[in-house]
Write a protein that holds these residues in place. Sequence first.
Motif, PDB file in Angstrom:
ATOM      1  N   GLN A   1       0.511  -1.486  -0.198  1.00 46.91           N
ATOM      2  CA  GLN A   1       0.211  -0.029   0.270  1.00 46.91           C
ATOM      3  C   GLN A   1       0.797   1.600   0.196  1.00 46.91           C
ATOM      4  O   GLN A   1       0.510   2.330  -0.215  1.00 46.91           O
ATOM      5  N   GLU A   2       1.755   1.069   0.871  1.00 45.01           N
ATOM      6  CA  GLU A   2       3.404   2.223   0.900  1.00 45.01           C
ATOM      7  C   GLU A   2       3.667   2.524  -0.224  1.00 45.01           C
ATOM      8  O   GLU A   2       3.962   3.977  -0.838  1.00 45.01           O
TER       9      GLU A   2
ATOM     10  N   ASP B   1       0.211   2.845  -6.138  1.00 46.36           N
ATOM     11  CA  ASP B   1      -0.375   4.556  -6.087  1.00 46.36           C
ATOM     12  C   ASP B   1      -2.063   3.547  -6.390  1.00 46.36           C
ATOM     13  O   ASP B   1      -2.815   4.797  -6.363  1.00 46.36           O
TER      14      ASP B   1
ATOM     15  N   HIS C   1      -8.632   4.948  -3.935  1.00 45.79           N
ATOM     16  CA  HIS C   1      -7.352   4.329  -3.844  1.00 45.79           C
ATOM     17  C   HIS C   1      -6.473   4.525  -2.288  1.00 45.79           C
ATOM     18  O   HIS C   1      -6.937   5.197  -1.926  1.00 45.79           O
ATOM     19  N   THR C   2      -5.593   3.961  -2.196  1.00 48.56           N
ATOM     20  CA  THR C   2      -5.414   3.989  -0.802  1.00 48.56           C
ATOM     21  C   THR C   2      -4.716   5.450  -0.273  1.00 48.56           C
ATOM     22  O   THR C   2      -4.424   6.355  -0.715  1.00 48.56           O
ATOM     23  N   SER C   3      -5.027   6.154   0.947  1.00 46.14           N
ATOM     24  CA  SER C   3      -5.219   7.222   1.231  1.00 46.14           C
ATOM     25  C   SER C   3      -3.839   7.461   1.911  1.00 46.14           C
ATOM     26  O   SER C   3      -2.444   6.723   2.019  1.00 46.14           O
ATOM     27  N   ARG C   4      -3.267   9.013   1.010  1.00 44.44           N
ATOM     28  CA  ARG C   4      -1.395   9.095   1.955  1.00 44.44           C
ATOM     29  C   ARG C   4      -1.181  10.812   2.775  1.00 44.44           C
ATOM     30  O   ARG C   4      -0.650  11.205   2.799  1.00 44.44           O
ATOM     31  N   VAL C   5      -2.582   9.814   3.722  1.00 49.25           N
ATOM     32  CA  VAL C   5      -2.683  10.424   4.778  1.00 49.25           C
ATOM     33  C   VAL C   5      -2.210   9.552   5.851  1.00 49.25           C
ATOM     34  O   VAL C   5      -3.062   8.475   6.105  1.00 49.25           O
TER      35      VAL C   5
ATOM     36  N   TYR D   1       0.327   6.523   5.020  1.00 45.69           N
ATOM     37  CA  TYR D   1       0.791   5.536   3.990  1.00 45.69           C
ATOM     38  C   TYR D   1       1.526   6.759   3.763  1.00 45.69           C
ATOM     39  O   TYR D   1       1.311   6.868   1.700  1.00 45.69           O
ATOM     40  N   ALA D   2       1.437   7.638   4.000  1.00 39.43           N
ATOM     41  CA  ALA D   2       2.602   9.066   2.938  1.00 39.43           C
ATOM     42  C   ALA D   2       3.388   8.940   2.750  1.00 39.43           C
ATOM     43  O   ALA D   2       4.255   8.123   2.455  1.00 39.43           O
ATOM     44  N   PRO D   3       4.082   9.372   1.628  1.00 35.79           N
ATOM     45  CA  PRO D   3       5.105   9.668   0.693  1.00 35.79           C
ATOM     46  C   PRO D   3       6.267   9.370   1.440  1.00 35.79           C
ATOM     47  O   PRO D   3       5.851   9.568   2.283  1.00 35.79           O
ATOM     48  N   ARG D   4       6.830   8.363   0.913  1.00 37.61           N
ATOM     49  CA  ARG D   4       8.090   7.686   1.889  1.00 37.61           C
ATOM     50  C   ARG D   4       9.198   9.371   1.457  1.00 37.61           C
ATOM     51  O   ARG D   4       9.121   9.505   0.538  1.00 37.61           O
TER      52      ARG D   4
END
Length: 253
Positions: free
Chosen positions: A97-98, A101, A229-233, A236-239
């Motif tokens: 998930q991380e 996208d 889509h998987t939440s990026r908050v 699973y925020a962007p690396r």
Amino acid sequence: MSVIGIVNVNTSRSMTGTIVTAAAAVAAPDTVIEGVTPTIGPESVETHVEAALSQVGVILAVHRRHSEGLDPALPDLPPISAWIIAGYGDEGREALQELIDVPVVDITEAAAFAAMSVGDRYAVVTTLDRTVPMIRGRLELAGLYDRCVSVKGTGLGVLELEEDQDRTDDLILELAAEALTHGAESICLGCGGMAGRAPELTQKLGAPVIDGVTAAVGIAESLIRQGLHTSRVGTYAPRSPKKLTGFEELEIN
């Protein structure tokens, strides 16, 4: 057209074929199922060491295929719309998930969701007894264990499942029938290698038997159609950019 990638958690290509066949049988006409087999990792996943090694193989395999689908220089490889991780009780969904996208669905959770949709309480029938704590832990982590009556092992290794189908079915049915007497109302097949057996076992058992692979297909299709889509908050925020020695292809620049 949507393309759902299903990644096997082991390196057995025959098992990937079994999984893909089961998934394709329930997929919508406009859904294409594509199986992916890791090139590194164990031939079956039955211990904690094997599960950890499996995750590395799965991450690399998914990253490579997903990246290829986004590469305009490879027009013959369509982009993947969602991924299914076909390992029962194996951790790794969070990493995928991380990493990518599009939606990622785990067959362990998909089976439990389906089981609780057709009955009050459910049970899981799996392979070796030593995998029981791994499955229980995965269900607890997902918040799905409260309605689980039991997780029982057949004593068969993953690769033994296909050696004698009648023996495998008999062992599954014996444990499933026992679970029904203890309050279960539906049964989850606790291994990707059991894919495709649910309809026949349901008929023999007289109660719903759920295949996590086919359950995951329906969930993945629903997420695709909803545009989710998987939440990026948060989780699973962007690396952040970081050196990954030996895994340069996964680095963020």
